[in-house]
Design an enzyme around this catalytic site. Structure first.
Site, PDB file in Angstrom:
ATOM      1  N   LYS A   1       0.820  -1.215   0.000  1.00  0.00           N
ATOM      2  CA  LYS A   1       0.000   0.000   0.000  1.00  0.00           C
ATOM      3  C   LYS A   1       0.853   1.263   0.000  1.00  0.00           C
ATOM      4  CE  LYS A   1      -3.237  -2.570   2.908  1.00  0.00           C
ATOM      5  NZ  LYS A   1      -2.259  -3.541   3.445  1.00  0.00           N
TER       6      LYS A   1
ATOM      7  N   HIS B   1      -3.561   3.607   0.501  1.00  0.00           N
ATOM      8  CA  HIS B   1      -3.875   3.171   1.867  1.00  0.00           C
ATOM      9  C   HIS B   1      -5.054   3.925   2.482  1.00  0.00           C
ATOM     10  CE1 HIS B   1      -1.638   1.144   5.452  1.00  0.00           C
ATOM     11  NE2 HIS B   1      -2.937   1.058   5.596  1.00  0.00           N
TER      12      HIS B   1
END
Length: 340
Positions: free
Chosen positions: A105, A138
């Site tokens: 991420k 994220h």
């Protein structure tokens, strides 16, 4: 049961044969390949960055049949995961890198169009890999570059330019460095914003999901748009600083587990699977790792499902740190688009 384009399930080797016969897989809608993602992933987010413990746990998970491993630049676990993968390959636990599905991420401080590719390249170096299978944004927020700490200082919170950041994510996929791209912690509104300009739609939205927070509205939106939902903290992550006991200690789930001769964790994971979703679960305990795989050869009853549907809903992971009078989200309601 609805599952996105299920392929032939991944057959587990060795000890895994005794825990379950197969791990089902899904093919992501906008993947640059037709490589499938196992519905169960091994999570590496933890309060402690004990590399030796993580490496050992990953190797044990691979022996049991896990093939999907989830990390992030913020977790500080990419290097240890990369070392575990290298060891697994060197001793023949897996025959090739292609046998594994690796997710990482993009953290907020790198969520700027010119920093996305360098951030992914840094993750690849840490993981000792030439590509990852899935790269996620994220959080739907940016922060001051060069400041990658958590929590983010209030003055460093910034609105994300969804269009330019997503364009950079698309470039990562076109270059073959990420076979699929997606997001994490995005609400319906934020997904709609991203989809309005996307050339390659997100394959995955990784969000909090459990019987205590079922995300019905968001799941319906994702299903309508071909986006796979991956549940994180499906058991409440009670052993972590952000975790809660409200899932594992839920009386309804405990009653179902007792009646079915299963653990509460197995009931939770089976319920998510029966919703047609995927999940990432973390454990360094061998027996619990085995138990998490023992959910594919039985079903909840209609009565069980009705009971789960009646559980009072409560978002467990609110993340007040992203709310600020000076930042892009002025309230919890705004951050989560009222999905509370």
């Amino acid at each position: 049961m609805y599952v996105h384009d299920i392929r032939s399930p991944h057959k587990m080797d060795g000890a895994a044969t005794n825990t379950a016969s197969v791990i089902p897989e899904v093919v992501l809608s906008s993947s640059s390949t037709r490589k499938a993602m196992p519905v169960i992933g091994f999570g590496t987010a933890a309060d402690s960055n004990d590399s030796a413990t993580l490496i050992s746990a990953v190797l044990e998970a691979i022996k049991l049949g896990y093939r999907h491993f989830d990390t992030a630049s913020l977790y500080g676990s990419e290097q240890a995961l990369g070392e575990a993968i290298a060891q697994a390959l060197s001793v023949g636990l897996v025959t090739s890198r292609d046998d594994l599905f690796i997710t990482s991420k993009l953290w907020c401080n790198d969520a700027h169009s010119h920093l996305v590719l360098p951030a992914l390249q840094k993750s690849l170096r840490s993981l000792q890999l030439e590509y990852i299978d899935l790269y996620l944004i994220h959080w739907p927020i940016s922060s001051t570059p060069e400041k990658g700490r958590w929590p983010i200082d209030e003055q460093d919170l910034m609105p994300m330019d969804f269009k330019s950041v997503w364009a950079a994510m698309e470039e990562c996929q076109r270059l073959g460095l990420a076979k699929s791209i997606g997001v994490s912690n995005f609400s319906c509104k934020e997904l709609q914003n991203l989809l309005s300009s996307a050339t390659i739609p997100p394959s995955v939205n990784q969000v909090e999901m459990s019987p205590v927070w079922q995300q019905k509205k968001l799941r319906e939106f994702c299903k309508a748009n071909g986006i796979v939902v991956t549940a994180f903290s499906p058991l409440g992550a009670k052993g972590c600083s952000w975790g809660t006991h409200q899932v594992m200690e839920n009386e309804v789930l405990q009653e179902i587990a007792k009646a079915r001769g299963k653990t509460v964790a197995q009931v939770c994971l089976r319920w998510i699977y029966e919703q047609g979703e995927t999940f990432v679960v973390k454990s360094y305990n061998k027996e619990r790792l085995k138990e998490n795989l023992q959910i594919f050869d039985w079903e909840l009853s209609e009565d069980d499902r009705n009971k789960v549907n009646q559980i009072k809903q409560h978002r467990l992971i609110v993340v007040k740190e992203f709310v600020s009078a000076r930042g892009p989200y002025k309230s919890i309601e705004e951050l989560w688009d009222g999905e509370l």
